[in-house]
Motif scaffolding. Sequence first.
Motif, mmCIF file in Angstrom:
data_model
loop_
_atom_site.group_PDB
_atom_site.id
_atom_site.type_symbol
_atom_site.label_atom_id
_atom_site.label_comp_id
_atom_site.label_asym_id
_atom_site.label_seq_id
_atom_site.Cartn_x
_atom_site.Cartn_y
_atom_site.Cartn_z
ATOM 1 N N SER A 223 0.836 -1.206 0.000
ATOM 2 C CA SER A 223 0.000 0.000 0.000
ATOM 3 C C SER A 223 0.873 1.259 0.000
ATOM 4 O O SER A 223 2.085 1.203 0.226
ATOM 5 C CB SER A 223 -0.889 0.000 1.246
ATOM 6 N N PHE A 225 0.787 3.362 2.288
ATOM 7 C CA PHE A 225 1.281 3.430 3.661
ATOM 8 C C PHE A 225 2.585 2.631 3.812
ATOM 9 O O PHE A 225 3.539 3.088 4.440
ATOM 10 C CB PHE A 225 0.208 2.909 4.621
ATOM 11 N N SER A 261 -1.354 0.836 14.462
ATOM 12 C CA SER A 261 -0.691 1.207 13.213
ATOM 13 C C SER A 261 0.814 0.988 13.305
ATOM 14 O O SER A 261 1.552 1.271 12.374
ATOM 15 C CB SER A 261 -0.989 2.666 12.883
ATOM 16 N N ARG A 347 -6.363 -3.039 6.576
ATOM 17 C CA ARG A 347 -5.694 -3.085 5.271
ATOM 18 C C ARG A 347 -6.743 -3.365 4.200
ATOM 19 O O ARG A 347 -7.580 -4.249 4.373
ATOM 20 C CB ARG A 347 -4.603 -4.160 5.274
ATOM 21 N N LEU A 419 -4.232 2.550 2.819
ATOM 22 C CA LEU A 419 -3.937 1.171 3.230
ATOM 23 C C LEU A 419 -4.291 0.149 2.151
ATOM 24 O O LEU A 419 -4.296 -1.051 2.405
ATOM 25 C CB LEU A 419 -4.681 0.851 4.532
#
Length: 427
Positions: A223, A225, A261, A347, A419
């Motif tokens: 992702s 992220f 996280s 996710r 995500l």
Amino acid sequence: MKKNLSPPFVTLFFVLSIFIWSCQDSYLPDTLSGDEPSLKKKTIVDLTPKEQLGKELFFDKISSPDKMSCADCHGPAVGFTGPVAGINMLGSVYRGAVPQRFGNRKPPSAAYATLSPVFYFDEDEGIFEGGNFWDGRATGEHLGNPAADQALGPFLNPVEQNNPSKAAVLMQIAESKYAGLWEEVWGESIDYSTPEEINKNYDRVGLAIAAYEASAEVNAFSSKFDYYLAMGEEEGILNEEEMWGMELFNGKAMCSLCHPSEPDEDCGDMPALFTDFTFDNLGVPRNPDNPFYLMDEVYLYGGTPINPQGAAWIDPGLGGFLEHHPNPAWQAMASENWGKHKVPTLRNVGKSSGNEFPKAYMHNGVFKSLKEVVHFYNTRDVESWPPPEVSQNVNTDELGNLGLTDAEEDAIVAFMETLSDGYVVAE
Ligand code: HEC
Ligand code: HEC
């Protein structure tokens, strides 16, 4: 969420809990086992023969009478959850291979499910953790991994793929195009002539599917992220709103108390999964469109209605699983866990197959957008929401009146949208 313990106990219990808490890190994709943070940028993943076999099984329509596969309820394009917009908009529950029959919950993502620990009772915290399914009942005790145990269920479940027996499933595999691959993986052809052969080979179906579900194609960790983590904060990978959303997620909005996280420090290389594998009742309202309410007039073989309670049915979550558990000590804890559902990974929550593609959120799919979800956490106790599906055990500490502004809600949504796997880096 997990409670905080005072430091001297933490060390003691940490040592003790190593034996119960298993990180499932052998289920991490190879692309992640290294010291460097790695981000897989290529979209085509080389699967091992076992993972490829699992993939064939995942997409094969092994079912009766209609043809359906795991992917019909767990579509890759939307993060391995429900792929049909029209269903997500309403009841959010997918019908099985028998047209009139419905299960009772929204399909959770089948991605990252292999990384859930085997279901266990955490003595020091006094709470249950792990497993697969909204209520944890795919415990992982049988094959050592919840998702492997889980994969054995749908083929035979009368409201899912509805095959009459394990042997019937194996027979279809023996006749499939990938029967040769089976031989390559397991070193022998598929045999189902004795009960021992049947059980051994049926377990192998679960293990192969779990291998696919654990592969870098499904647990991609690709992702925006992940890219941000790999590149470091200074690179400006996340834009201002996404960064602000992350700050709120970890702070004012308290999301990370249950959807951490940060990686679990006991779990080595495993990046954050955005779940602490615990169970909670958030006071989510019922989904009035759940087709399961109408299943009192649809019968299984033998004449029992699928849902004898009809519209009066409520989802007991973890409490319902514990109520029937053989361990009396666990049975006794059913009522304090009534209405609790597993904290899902975040996710891919925002991953969809188009801008307007609606997804359904929570165990019953009652919410249709991430904005609605965040608004619920923010205002449950101060705006007029429908009553909770289960009124016992509602969490009143960590949500309900967060005091977030509209722009803050949007920022949290923007963060959750980072995500989604398959982030493509612009050249
Ligand atoms: C008819 C739709 C349907 C089909 C077909 C189906 N599933 Fe599911 N799946 C669901 C639902 C609904 C749940 C949640 C059930 C519950 O919590 O009681 C679920 C749960 C799961 C989970 C647990 C995820 C988690 O985090 O708890 C996994 C993994 C999974 N399915 C994989 C599969 C595999 C593998 C197959 C094929 C062998 C399959 N599913 C077939 C609907 C389906
Ligand atoms: C007290 C623990 C807890 C906190 C705090 C929490 N969550 Fe959750 N979250 C859960 C549980 C449990 C569920 C599933 C509830 C259900 O289905 O009934 C869930 C579900 C979700 C879902 C739906 C995912 C899906 O696949 O359906 C999203 C999105 C989500 N949470 C985002 C957030 C955000 C954003 C915050 C902060 C504003 C937050 N959560 C705070 C426990 C928590």
